[in-house]
Design a protein around this motif. Structure first.
Motif, mmCIF file in Angstrom:
data_model
loop_
_atom_site.group_PDB
_atom_site.id
_atom_site.type_symbol
_atom_site.label_atom_id
_atom_site.label_comp_id
_atom_site.label_asym_id
_atom_site.label_seq_id
_atom_site.Cartn_x
_atom_site.Cartn_y
_atom_site.Cartn_z
ATOM 1 N N GLN A 1 0.830 -1.206 0.000
ATOM 2 C CA GLN A 1 0.000 0.000 0.000
ATOM 3 C C GLN A 1 0.866 1.259 0.000
ATOM 4 O O GLN A 1 0.580 2.210 -0.738
ATOM 5 N N CYS A 2 1.919 1.262 0.809
ATOM 6 C CA CYS A 2 2.812 2.426 0.827
ATOM 7 C C CYS A 2 3.534 2.576 -0.501
ATOM 8 O O CYS A 2 3.757 3.688 -0.978
ATOM 9 N N GLN B 1 1.014 4.005 -2.945
ATOM 10 C CA GLN B 1 0.618 5.387 -2.686
ATOM 11 C C GLN B 1 1.742 6.381 -2.966
ATOM 12 O O GLN B 1 1.491 7.483 -3.459
ATOM 13 N N TYR C 1 -8.260 8.636 2.663
ATOM 14 C CA TYR C 1 -8.584 7.437 1.896
ATOM 15 C C TYR C 1 -8.493 6.234 2.825
ATOM 16 O O TYR C 1 -7.459 6.016 3.462
ATOM 17 N N SER D 1 -7.675 2.893 3.278
ATOM 18 C CA SER D 1 -6.909 1.912 2.513
ATOM 19 C C SER D 1 -7.171 0.490 2.984
ATOM 20 O O SER D 1 -6.818 -0.463 2.302
ATOM 21 N N ARG E 1 -5.487 6.874 5.124
ATOM 22 C CA ARG E 1 -4.313 7.631 4.697
ATOM 23 C C ARG E 1 -4.723 9.036 4.304
ATOM 24 O O ARG E 1 -5.641 9.218 3.500
ATOM 25 N N VAL F 1 1.482 12.993 -0.145
ATOM 26 C CA VAL F 1 1.172 11.940 0.819
ATOM 27 C C VAL F 1 1.590 12.435 2.201
ATOM 28 O O VAL F 1 2.744 12.831 2.391
#
Ligand SMILES: [Zn+2]
Ligand SMILES: [Zn+2]
Length: 131
Positions: free
Chosen positions: A29-30, A33, A59, A61, A67, A76
């Motif tokens: 995920q990181c 993103q 968002y 996630s 996030r 971000v």
């Protein structure tokens, strides 16, 4: 007090307390993103204040985390786990020198195959509390 912001200034924040050293997260995920991996410090929620929230979007996630990012410029910014008493804050969004060190790396099992995991202390397969 420490301050930080997104690239365009539509999100700004203040931290009125200590910041954790930086943890680099290599989870999928990181990586999706950020486009690489996420390097984040963290502030206790009681010390953390959004001073400009005009552009702030959250968002979800997963069922357990959301996030925060700027809907104007795409920066971000935050990661907030449900039930956790802190907010992770991207180290690059801090204003000025961070004064922090890289504490270690997490979710190394998901790291990209095009870079070396370098610098910092531990390298955890998943969460930082894991062996
Ligand atoms: Zn912005
Ligand atoms: Zn991650």
């Amino acid at each position: 007090m420490r301050t930080g912001s997104c690239l365009c200034g539509a999100v700004k924040y203040e931290v009125h307390g200590p910041l954790r050293d930086v943890v680099a997260c290599h989870c999928e995920q990181c990586r999706k993103q950020t486009g690489n991996y996420m390097s984040a410090t963290a502030a206790q929620d009681q010390d953390f204040r959004i001073s400009e929230g005009r552009g702030l979007k959250w968002y979800h996630s997963s069922d357990t985390a959301k996030r925060g990012f700027c809907g104007e410029c795409g920066s971000v910014l935050f990661w907030k786990g449900e039930g956790r008493d802190y907010t992770a804050v991207t180290a690059g969004s801090l204003d000025g020198a961070s004064g922090l060190k890289l504490e270690g790396h997490i979710f190394c099992e998901s790291a990209g195959d095009y870079y070396e995991i370098a610098g910092g202390g531990y390298q955890k397969r998943r969460w930082r509390k894991d062996d």
